[in-house]
Design a protein around this motif. Sequence first.
Motif, PDB file in Angstrom:
ATOM      1  N   PRO A 197     -13.953  -0.699   2.134  1.00 36.98           N
ATOM      2  CA  PRO A 197     -12.703   0.018   2.449  1.00 36.98           C
ATOM      3  C   PRO A 197     -12.929   1.488   2.754  1.00 36.98           C
ATOM      4  O   PRO A 197     -12.206   2.080   3.564  1.00 36.98           O
ATOM      5  N   ARG A 198     -13.924   2.099   2.127  1.00 34.98           N
ATOM      6  CA  ARG A 198     -14.228   3.503   2.414  1.00 34.98           C
ATOM      7  C   ARG A 198     -14.716   3.661   3.853  1.00 34.98           C
ATOM      8  O   ARG A 198     -14.366   4.625   4.545  1.00 34.98           O
ATOM      9  N   TYR A 199     -15.540   2.722   4.292  1.00 33.95           N
ATOM     10  CA  TYR A 199     -16.028   2.764   5.674  1.00 33.95           C
ATOM     11  C   TYR A 199     -14.863   2.605   6.653  1.00 33.95           C
ATOM     12  O   TYR A 199     -14.764   3.328   7.648  1.00 33.95           O
ATOM     13  N   ASP A 219      -9.161   3.100  10.080  1.00 34.21           N
ATOM     14  CA  ASP A 219      -8.332   1.892  10.115  1.00 34.21           C
ATOM     15  C   ASP A 219      -7.647   1.745   8.763  1.00 34.21           C
ATOM     16  O   ASP A 219      -8.143   1.065   7.859  1.00 34.21           O
ATOM     17  N   ARG A 220      -6.484   2.385   8.616  1.00 34.91           N
ATOM     18  CA  ARG A 220      -5.804   2.429   7.321  1.00 34.91           C
ATOM     19  C   ARG A 220      -5.306   1.055   6.890  1.00 34.91           C
ATOM     20  O   ARG A 220      -5.362   0.713   5.711  1.00 34.91           O
ATOM     21  N   ALA A 221      -4.854   0.248   7.853  1.00 32.20           N
ATOM     22  CA  ALA A 221      -4.303  -1.070   7.515  1.00 32.20           C
ATOM     23  C   ALA A 221      -5.382  -1.984   6.935  1.00 32.20           C
ATOM     24  O   ALA A 221      -5.178  -2.613   5.886  1.00 32.20           O
ATOM     25  N   ARG A 222      -6.531  -2.060   7.598  1.00 31.50           N
ATOM     26  CA  ARG A 222      -7.622  -2.912   7.086  1.00 31.50           C
ATOM     27  C   ARG A 222      -8.183  -2.362   5.783  1.00 31.50           C
ATOM     28  O   ARG A 222      -8.568  -3.122   4.893  1.00 31.50           O
ATOM     29  N   ALA A 223      -8.251  -1.049   5.673  1.00 30.50           N
ATOM     30  CA  ALA A 223      -8.743  -0.446   4.432  1.00 30.50           C
ATOM     31  C   ALA A 223      -7.817  -0.787   3.268  1.00 30.50           C
ATOM     32  O   ALA A 223      -8.282  -1.094   2.158  1.00 30.50           O
ATOM     33  N   GLU A 224      -6.509  -0.748   3.504  1.00 21.21           N
ATOM     34  CA  GLU A 224      -5.548  -1.085   2.450  1.00 21.21           C
ATOM     35  C   GLU A 224      -5.711  -2.543   2.017  1.00 21.21           C
ATOM     36  O   GLU A 224      -5.693  -2.850   0.821  1.00 21.21           O
ATOM     37  N   LYS A 225      -5.872  -3.438   2.988  1.00 25.69           N
ATOM     38  CA  LYS A 225      -6.078  -4.847   2.651  1.00 25.69           C
ATOM     39  C   LYS A 225      -7.373  -5.047   1.875  1.00 25.69           C
ATOM     40  O   LYS A 225      -7.435  -5.855   0.945  1.00 25.69           O
ATOM     41  N   ALA A 226      -8.431  -4.318   2.256  1.00 28.09           N
ATOM     42  CA  ALA A 226      -9.707  -4.421   1.541  1.00 28.09           C
ATOM     43  C   ALA A 226      -9.571  -3.944   0.105  1.00 28.09           C
ATOM     44  O   ALA A 226     -10.070  -4.582  -0.837  1.00 28.09           O
ATOM     45  N   PHE A 227      -8.880  -2.815  -0.096  1.00 27.95           N
ATOM     46  CA  PHE A 227      -8.643  -2.325  -1.459  1.00 27.95           C
ATOM     47  C   PHE A 227      -7.832  -3.339  -2.266  1.00 27.95           C
ATOM     48  O   PHE A 227      -8.120  -3.579  -3.446  1.00 27.95           O
TER      49      PHE A 227
END
Length: 588
Positions: free
Chosen positions: A278-280, A287-295
């Motif tokens: 998610p940090r990457y 990519d805030r949406a994918r990062a949020e899903k990863a978190f």
Amino acid sequence: MDQDACRRQTSDHRPVIRTVSQSIQNGTDCLQEEDITSFTCKQDSVAECNTMESSKEHSDDGKGIKVVEEKQGWTFSLIAASLVGALGSSFLYGYNLSVVNAPTLYIKRFYNDTWISRYGHSVDVGTLDLLWSVTVSIFAIGGLFGTFVVSPMVKLIGRKGTLLLNNVFAVTAALLMSLSLLAGSLEMLILGRFVMGFDGGIALSTLPMYLSEISPKHIRGSLGQITAIMICVGVFTGQVVGLPQLLGRESLWPCLFGLIAVPALLQLAILPFLPESPRYLLLEKQDRARAEKAFQTFLGKENVFQAMEAVLAESKIQKNLKLLSVPQLLVKRSVRWQIITVIVTMACYQLCGLNAIWFYTNSIFTHAGISKENIPYITLSTGGIEILASVVSGLTIERLGRRPLLIGGFGLMAFFFGLLTVCLTLQDRASWLPYLSIVVILAVIASFCLGPGGIPFVLTAELFEQSHRPAAFMIAGTINWLSNCAVGLLFPVIQKGLQTYCFLVFATVCLTGALYLYFVLPETKNKTLAEINQSFAKRNKMASHPQELDSFSSAKKENVAVECALPTAMENGLVKTAVELQERECAL
């Protein structure tokens, strides 16, 4: 309710209203206006704030403001990502360290037969030894080359993408080595070892990077130790399948190398279903949406606002997310001692003498009266000790910290190497000394795996920010593989010249490493990057910038205060926003 009660209730809401209002007026990034107007305090949030597993209290400049921070525990996704990631990476590295030992005689015989079929005569002893030395050492050369491509790969295709692509090299190496006997080509076996080393060079840099970026800080060390644990499991697996009753026979030795494809294919099948770092995604791909899903996947909860904003706040302190190259990182003054620490730690990791232990194992076991046929089974005890000590390290690293395990591990190794020197020098004078030597060997292995065996990879990830991390791992990997090559080239010379006293050289290396870490390395357990940089600021002769750290801490406190204090201000079921609270106060 009476008027006094209304006033008391109104005053209870004012700290929250003041915090939100001030955040809007100051234009802080932690709480933007659109976030506030859409912020809803649900009953789930109340339960979440009330059922935290553990908490940490902070004081804001002595004003008595206390903030409760949530600590996320282990989730299925975190465990799955670490195990699957390590299966096709550090496990294969450990497996390839040990699997080549069992079929040594059969491979040399294969080289000789191939030479006869090509040139009509047997290969001379010197050439055969050279071919075997190349077969063993080219693994480290491949690892060195693999390290050089890590930085561009993790930048272009990400941490998870690099791990997945790396399996192509593992499968290619497995095919080359397992089919070399059938093809009658010794070059295929040597090339396969090089490709497998290339795979290991990529894996040992990318996996720790991935694990450090998906884990909450309070379990960052334990999750990072998965790398070391799976290396030990790989070594042990190579010892087991290499037994004569399994695949350690002349007709089956190619299967030992064919098994390499199994973990690689398993990782290819499972890892795509787990998220990227998610940090990457947030900092490098925006990519805030994918990062949020990863978190959400890794933390096991829907509300990841605090985690997202903490990463963004940290990135604002760093100010520059442009990836640095190795030369740029080497001349950067603010990380000078972090780089030196990584270099010293990784050099000691390889030069501490653990590889030399395996050189004496068979002779020590023989002096202890163990028959040659039983030595491979007794050797399994060393692999078992490695796994046990690594697991203990993983369970205690978040309690004891990195410093005690690293310094204690190197210190104990220095002590036991000195004791082993005495035992080996005097082993013919007492019948019980060979048995003591066996115990000391196991103690050396356990000391290594308790700290130095895995923590260097964890440290490399913890000491550097997002934009520095790929270059830092390239430096660490280069030192790791160069030191590995140096041990392979220099140890025979040292052993020939010093005999059993060669362990005093390794004791000196371990003691030097322990002393350096004692005086230089700060504890990194449960610390943010800003706090770790503070610890190195004076040594790097840089301004400590306390205002930046305070800014980061204040932003973090605001997030938690708003997230956990708003639900406590609820009346009659639900208060939707801080604005409604202010309107209610005015009405009262």
